[in-house]
Design a protein around this motif. Structure first.
Motif, PDB file in Angstrom:
ATOM      1  N   ARG A 134       0.817  -1.206   0.000  1.00 35.61           N
ATOM      2  CA  ARG A 134       0.000   0.000   0.000  1.00 35.61           C
ATOM      3  C   ARG A 134       0.855   1.261   0.000  1.00 35.61           C
ATOM      4  O   ARG A 134       0.380   2.334  -0.362  1.00 35.61           O
ATOM      5  CB  ARG A 134      -0.921   0.015   1.224  1.00 35.61           C
ATOM      6  N   ASN A 135       2.096   1.127   0.424  1.00 30.65           N
ATOM      7  CA  ASN A 135       2.988   2.280   0.522  1.00 30.65           C
ATOM      8  C   ASN A 135       4.313   1.965  -0.169  1.00 30.65           C
ATOM      9  O   ASN A 135       5.340   1.774   0.477  1.00 30.65           O
ATOM     10  CB  ASN A 135       3.220   2.633   1.997  1.00 30.65           C
ATOM     11  N   PRO A 136       4.303   1.891  -1.508  1.00 29.87           N
ATOM     12  CA  PRO A 136       5.540   1.550  -2.228  1.00 29.87           C
ATOM     13  C   PRO A 136       6.640   2.596  -2.042  1.00 29.87           C
ATOM     14  O   PRO A 136       7.815   2.291  -2.228  1.00 29.87           O
ATOM     15  CB  PRO A 136       5.078   1.473  -3.689  1.00 29.87           C
ATOM     16  N   GLU A 137       6.263   3.820  -1.652  1.00 28.17           N
ATOM     17  CA  GLU A 137       7.273   4.850  -1.416  1.00 28.17           C
ATOM     18  C   GLU A 137       8.220   4.437  -0.289  1.00 28.17           C
ATOM     19  O   GLU A 137       9.426   4.698  -0.345  1.00 28.17           O
ATOM     20  CB  GLU A 137       6.609   6.184  -1.058  1.00 28.17           C
ATOM     21  N   LEU A 141      12.300   4.060  -0.319  1.00 23.59           N
ATOM     22  CA  LEU A 141      13.185   4.736   0.620  1.00 23.59           C
ATOM     23  C   LEU A 141      14.156   3.753   1.268  1.00 23.59           C
ATOM     24  O   LEU A 141      15.355   4.039   1.394  1.00 23.59           O
ATOM     25  CB  LEU A 141      12.357   5.440   1.703  1.00 23.59           C
ATOM     26  N   VAL A 142      13.656   2.586   1.670  1.00 25.65           N
ATOM     27  CA  VAL A 142      14.513   1.579   2.292  1.00 25.65           C
ATOM     28  C   VAL A 142      15.557   1.087   1.292  1.00 25.65           C
ATOM     29  O   VAL A 142      16.738   0.937   1.630  1.00 25.65           O
ATOM     30  CB  VAL A 142      13.671   0.408   2.826  1.00 25.65           C
ATOM     31  N   ASP A 143      15.133   0.844   0.057  1.00 21.41           N
ATOM     32  CA  ASP A 143      16.072   0.385  -0.970  1.00 21.41           C
ATOM     33  C   ASP A 143      17.147   1.437  -1.238  1.00 21.41           C
ATOM     34  O   ASP A 143      18.335   1.107  -1.415  1.00 21.41           O
ATOM     35  CB  ASP A 143      15.318   0.059  -2.261  1.00 21.41           C
ATOM     36  N   LEU A 144      16.740   2.705  -1.274  1.00 16.78           N
ATOM     37  CA  LEU A 144      17.712   3.780  -1.501  1.00 16.78           C
ATOM     38  C   LEU A 144      18.692   3.894  -0.341  1.00 16.78           C
ATOM     39  O   LEU A 144      19.892   4.098  -0.553  1.00 16.78           O
ATOM     40  CB  LEU A 144      16.981   5.107  -1.700  1.00 16.78           C
ATOM     41  N   LEU A 145      18.198   3.747   0.885  1.00 16.94           N
ATOM     42  CA  LEU A 145      19.102   3.808   2.027  1.00 16.94           C
ATOM     43  C   LEU A 145      20.097   2.656   1.980  1.00 16.94           C
ATOM     44  O   LEU A 145      21.290   2.842   2.227  1.00 16.94           O
ATOM     45  CB  LEU A 145      18.303   3.760   3.337  1.00 16.94           C
ATOM     46  N   ILE A 167      12.276   8.421   6.093  1.00 21.23           N
ATOM     47  CA  ILE A 167      11.879   7.159   6.706  1.00 21.23           C
ATOM     48  C   ILE A 167      11.268   7.404   8.081  1.00 21.23           C
ATOM     49  O   ILE A 167      10.237   6.806   8.445  1.00 21.23           O
ATOM     50  CB  ILE A 167      13.080   6.202   6.800  1.00 21.23           C
ATOM     51  N   LEU A 168      11.859   8.296   8.848  1.00 17.98           N
ATOM     52  CA  LEU A 168      11.320   8.602  10.167  1.00 17.98           C
ATOM     53  C   LEU A 168       9.932   9.229  10.076  1.00 17.98           C
ATOM     54  O   LEU A 168       9.054   8.947  10.901  1.00 17.98           O
ATOM     55  CB  LEU A 168      12.283   9.518  10.914  1.00 17.98           C
TER      56      LEU A 168
END
Length: 302
Positions: A134-137, A141-145, A167-168
């Motif tokens: 539901r929240n692919p964003e 973000l996790v993949d980019l980090l 992320i926070l």
């Protein structure tokens, strides 16, 4: 007042860092208490969040927020926190070999003082399970980090700081949406009104009487309820917030102390300097020099 923005903004007086940790030996690891705020994102395997409360199971994708640097651990199985070995400090790369679980760590670390006032009103440890479908964003973000912690390319440190912020925001937003009553302000409209005034107008000469008038409550009842909900007496909270704002201005601007003092409720720079030293253990000038001289990508573990 935007509660989440206030929480994120208050973290920025610290430096930001991130790294990947792979648990290759049996058991788990323990994180000592630290001055700051951070999170873990489980990226592989299952583990348990270990604290002084009941163990909490974690699956890949789960996120643990340490609001103000409380001692905790991650383990393959439930156990006592004291039985876990402390994390080895230093800028170590991820361990090699088969791992039982892996996780990304991100943190804002303070060299002086403690976690910002606002975050100390939240639970010490917050665990959420994002819905990545539901929240692919959030997945992005996790993949980019994960990608940025594996590179030393120019601009990586700035990118990591921005990703930590985002992320926070997502973690706190989900936690808030699951139960808005968890936020201190939700406990009573009068407390919400007083907190709003403290956060938006720290320069005003607040007293318990004036804050109780804002809350439309009797002084004694207001003081008692504020302390119960927030975990600190009104004037103590006000002082902490003023000094947190002062620290933020010292870090992010070149404004002289004489102009910062009235913006955060102090009549003179000398009064602010004395209060700042009591709270953070260093003078405002030394704090500013340390902040501007820090590397933005220091490791979460020291």
């Amino acid at each position: 007042m935007d509660l989440i923005s206030e929480a994120i903004r208050s973290m920025r007086i610290g430096f930001a860092g991130a790294r990947l940790v792979r648990q290759t030996s049996p058991g788990g690891l323990r994180f000592s208490a630290f001055d700051g705020s951070g999170f873990h994102i489980v990226t592989y395997g299952a583990c348990w969040l270990i604290s002084h409360d009941d163990p909490v199971p974690l699956r890949p994708g789960d996120i643990v927020l340490t609001s103000y640097g409380a001692e905790h651990g991650l383990s393959e199985a439930p156990c006592a926190l004291r039985d876990l070995p402390l994390v080895e400090m230093g800028p170590h790369p991820p361990a090699t070999g088969p791992s039982s679980f892996e996780f990304l760590c991100g943190a804002y670390w303070l060299d002086s003082g403690h976690a910002p006032q606002y975050l100390r009103a939240l639970p010490a440890l917050i665990a959420v399970s994002p819905d990545y479908d539901r929240n692919p964003e959030m997945r992005s973000l996790v993949d980019l980090l994960a990608a940025t912690v594996a590179t030393a390319e120019p601009g990586a440190a700035v990118t990591r700081r921005a990703l930590l912020d985002l992320i926070l925001v997502q973690v706190l937003r989900q936690w808030h949406e699951e139960d808005a009553s968890r936020w201190p302000e939700a406990a009573h409209p009068g407390i919400a009104a007083a907190l709003r005034e403290i956060h938006e107008n720290p320069h005003r000469q607040w007293t318990v009487d004036r804050l109780s008038e804002v809350a439309r409550m009797r002084r004694t009842a207001f003081s008692r309820l504020f302390t119960t909900v927030v975990g600190q007496a009104p004037i103590g909270y006000l002082t902490g917030w003023r000094l947190s704002r002062a620290a933020e201005l010292l870090r992010e601007t070149d404004a002289p102390l004489a102009s910062i003092a009235p913006r955060v409720g102090y009549s003179t720079e000398f009064a602010l300097s004395a209060a700042f030293r009591r709270e953070y253990g260093v003078s405002p000038g030394r704090f500013r020099r340390a902040a501007t001289g820090q590397l933005e990508d220091r490791t979460f573990y020291r």
